[in-house]
Design a protein around this motif. Structure first.
Motif, PDB file in Angstrom:
ATOM      1  N   VAL A 145       0.707  -1.225   0.021  1.00  0.00           N
ATOM      2  CA  VAL A 145      -0.102   0.201   0.125  1.00  0.00           C
ATOM      3  C   VAL A 145       0.743   1.037   0.195  1.00  0.00           C
ATOM      4  O   VAL A 145       0.521   2.201  -0.495  1.00  0.00           O
ATOM      5  CB  VAL A 145      -1.014   0.008   1.128  1.00  0.00           C
ATOM      6  CG1 VAL A 145      -2.160  -0.992   1.015  1.00  0.00           C
ATOM      7  CG2 VAL A 145      -0.582  -0.189   2.520  1.00  0.00           C
ATOM      8  N   LEU A 156      -6.900   5.819  -2.622  1.00  0.00           N
ATOM      9  CA  LEU A 156      -7.354   4.662  -2.192  1.00  0.00           C
ATOM     10  C   LEU A 156      -8.083   3.570  -2.729  1.00  0.00           C
ATOM     11  O   LEU A 156      -8.140   2.419  -2.523  1.00  0.00           O
ATOM     12  CB  LEU A 156      -7.945   5.165  -0.688  1.00  0.00           C
ATOM     13  CG  LEU A 156      -7.263   6.128   0.065  1.00  0.00           C
ATOM     14  CD1 LEU A 156      -8.167   6.675   1.296  1.00  0.00           C
ATOM     15  CD2 LEU A 156      -6.092   5.029   0.753  1.00  0.00           C
ATOM     16  N   ILE A 159      -6.019   1.499  -5.110  1.00  0.00           N
ATOM     17  CA  ILE A 159      -5.389   0.677  -4.368  1.00  0.00           C
ATOM     18  C   ILE A 159      -6.262  -0.684  -3.932  1.00  0.00           C
ATOM     19  O   ILE A 159      -5.882  -1.566  -3.933  1.00  0.00           O
ATOM     20  CB  ILE A 159      -4.741   1.281  -3.065  1.00  0.00           C
ATOM     21  CG1 ILE A 159      -3.623   2.353  -3.633  1.00  0.00           C
ATOM     22  CG2 ILE A 159      -3.847   0.183  -2.475  1.00  0.00           C
ATOM     23  CD1 ILE A 159      -3.206   3.335  -2.535  1.00  0.00           C
ATOM     24  N   ALA A 160      -7.393  -0.211  -3.281  1.00  0.00           N
ATOM     25  CA  ALA A 160      -8.288  -1.110  -2.774  1.00  0.00           C
ATOM     26  C   ALA A 160      -8.623  -2.333  -4.011  1.00  0.00           C
ATOM     27  O   ALA A 160      -8.829  -3.470  -4.049  1.00  0.00           O
ATOM     28  CB  ALA A 160      -9.673  -0.684  -2.448  1.00  0.00           C
ATOM     29  N   LEU A 163      -5.617  -4.504  -5.011  1.00  0.00           N
ATOM     30  CA  LEU A 163      -5.149  -5.496  -3.887  1.00  0.00           C
ATOM     31  C   LEU A 163      -6.336  -6.229  -3.711  1.00  0.00           C
ATOM     32  O   LEU A 163      -6.294  -7.298  -2.745  1.00  0.00           O
ATOM     33  CB  LEU A 163      -4.597  -4.891  -2.511  1.00  0.00           C
ATOM     34  CG  LEU A 163      -3.388  -3.869  -2.814  1.00  0.00           C
ATOM     35  CD1 LEU A 163      -3.137  -3.338  -1.666  1.00  0.00           C
ATOM     36  CD2 LEU A 163      -2.350  -4.720  -3.289  1.00  0.00           C
ATOM     37  N   THR A 169      -9.446  -1.468   4.632  1.00  0.00           N
ATOM     38  CA  THR A 169      -8.005  -2.243   5.065  1.00  0.00           C
ATOM     39  C   THR A 169      -6.861  -1.235   4.334  1.00  0.00           C
ATOM     40  O   THR A 169      -5.974  -1.412   5.188  1.00  0.00           O
ATOM     41  CB  THR A 169      -8.362  -3.368   4.286  1.00  0.00           C
ATOM     42  OG1 THR A 169      -9.480  -4.182   4.894  1.00  0.00           O
ATOM     43  CG2 THR A 169      -7.046  -4.430   4.779  1.00  0.00           C
ATOM     44  N   VAL A 170      -7.203  -0.586   3.231  1.00  0.00           N
ATOM     45  CA  VAL A 170      -6.117   0.125   2.662  1.00  0.00           C
ATOM     46  C   VAL A 170      -5.690   1.283   3.549  1.00  0.00           C
ATOM     47  O   VAL A 170      -4.535   1.524   3.882  1.00  0.00           O
ATOM     48  CB  VAL A 170      -6.718   0.645   1.325  1.00  0.00           C
ATOM     49  CG1 VAL A 170      -5.285   1.791   0.763  1.00  0.00           C
ATOM     50  CG2 VAL A 170      -6.848  -0.298   0.527  1.00  0.00           C
ATOM     51  N   LYS A 171      -6.524   2.156   4.302  1.00  0.00           N
ATOM     52  CA  LYS A 171      -6.599   3.054   5.384  1.00  0.00           C
ATOM     53  C   LYS A 171      -5.751   2.395   6.370  1.00  0.00           C
ATOM     54  O   LYS A 171      -4.835   3.055   6.969  1.00  0.00           O
ATOM     55  CB  LYS A 171      -7.714   3.540   5.623  1.00  0.00           C
ATOM     56  CG  LYS A 171      -8.466   4.589   4.718  1.00  0.00           C
ATOM     57  CD  LYS A 171      -9.591   4.979   5.010  1.00  0.00           C
ATOM     58  CE  LYS A 171     -10.413   5.847   3.997  1.00  0.00           C
ATOM     59  NZ  LYS A 171     -11.706   6.303   4.650  1.00  0.00           N
ATOM     60  N   ARG A 173      -3.847  -0.299   6.683  1.00  0.00           N
ATOM     61  CA  ARG A 173      -2.467  -0.717   6.531  1.00  0.00           C
ATOM     62  C   ARG A 173      -1.543   0.708   6.321  1.00  0.00           C
ATOM     63  O   ARG A 173      -0.185   0.646   6.701  1.00  0.00           O
ATOM     64  CB  ARG A 173      -2.340  -1.458   5.009  1.00  0.00           C
ATOM     65  CG  ARG A 173      -2.858  -3.041   5.338  1.00  0.00           C
ATOM     66  CD  ARG A 173      -3.130  -3.763   3.870  1.00  0.00           C
ATOM     67  NE  ARG A 173      -3.565  -5.030   4.333  1.00  0.00           N
ATOM     68  CZ  ARG A 173      -3.706  -5.868   3.512  1.00  0.00           C
ATOM     69  NH1 ARG A 173      -3.281  -5.700   2.194  1.00  0.00           N
ATOM     70  NH2 ARG A 173      -4.290  -6.964   3.620  1.00  0.00           N
TER      71      ARG A 173
END
Length: 190
Positions: A145, A156, A159-160, A163, A169-171, A173
């Motif tokens: 991330v 975000l 990225i989400a 992944l 969960t991105v936030k 991590r």
């Protein structure tokens, strides 16, 4: 410094996006030249991403080859729910995760083993040893991330999607990664 290929792919014309989807469909049909063309379009940005995750040129090259093999085998599973570039990036990420899970990134090659001592252009683009050494301190999930958010400059939601995890969960991590990096920097400054 950040890679802009992903954002460039997001701004591509509908015809270019459709051409990528057509290439992937041809790969699914067993067309090796279509795989070669996808490789030519996306190898550099995928290699840069993989290098940032692995911290080693040789490992990144091996993961890129694993990625191409996985694309060859799984192109038929692409369902056109995202751009081909996003799908490819996700395949590369999964290959890196499988390869690096639980294994610390390898140390740089010793020149005595015949490895080229000078950095390649992709390695220079990720700004040297300090960044790589710092990134190596993060668990793989956090490193992913951080690379995507800060080095590849993705949002975000993007990225989400790459992944295949929730935005929350991105936030989380990113939060934990920043805390780890902050502790590392503070310790170095003492």
């Amino acid at each position: 410094m950040a890679l802009r290929w992903f954002h460039a792919a997001e701004r591509r014309s509908p015809a270019a996006v459709a051409a990528d989807a057509d290439l992937l469909a041809r790969v699914a049909d067993g067309d090796g030249s279509a795989l070669r063309e996808l490789y030519e379009r996306y190898a550099r940005p995928m290699f840069a991403f993989l290098y940032r995750l692995a911290g080693d040129r040789g490992t990144a090259e091996e993961i890129l080859q694993d990625t191409l093999l996985a694309v060859w085998r799984s192109a038929g599973t692409y369902q056109n729910r995202s751009r081909v570039s996003t799908w490819l990036f996700g395949v590369a990420r999964r290959q890196a995760h499988n390869r690096l899970r639980g294994i610390p990134p390898p140390l740089p090659a010793d020149p005595a083993d015949g490895a080229a001592p000078e950095a390649g252009p992709e390695e220079l683009a990720v700004s040297g040893d300090q960044v790589q050494q710092t990134l190596k301190r993060l668990p793989l999930a956090q490193r992913e991330v951080v690379v995507l958010a800060y080095l590849d400059d993705l949002g975000l939601k993007e990225i989400a999607e790459i992944l295949d995890i929730p935005v929350g969960t991105v936030k989380s991590r990113l939060h934990h990664a920043r805390a780890t990096l902050r502790r590392y920097v503070d310790a170095r400054m003492e």
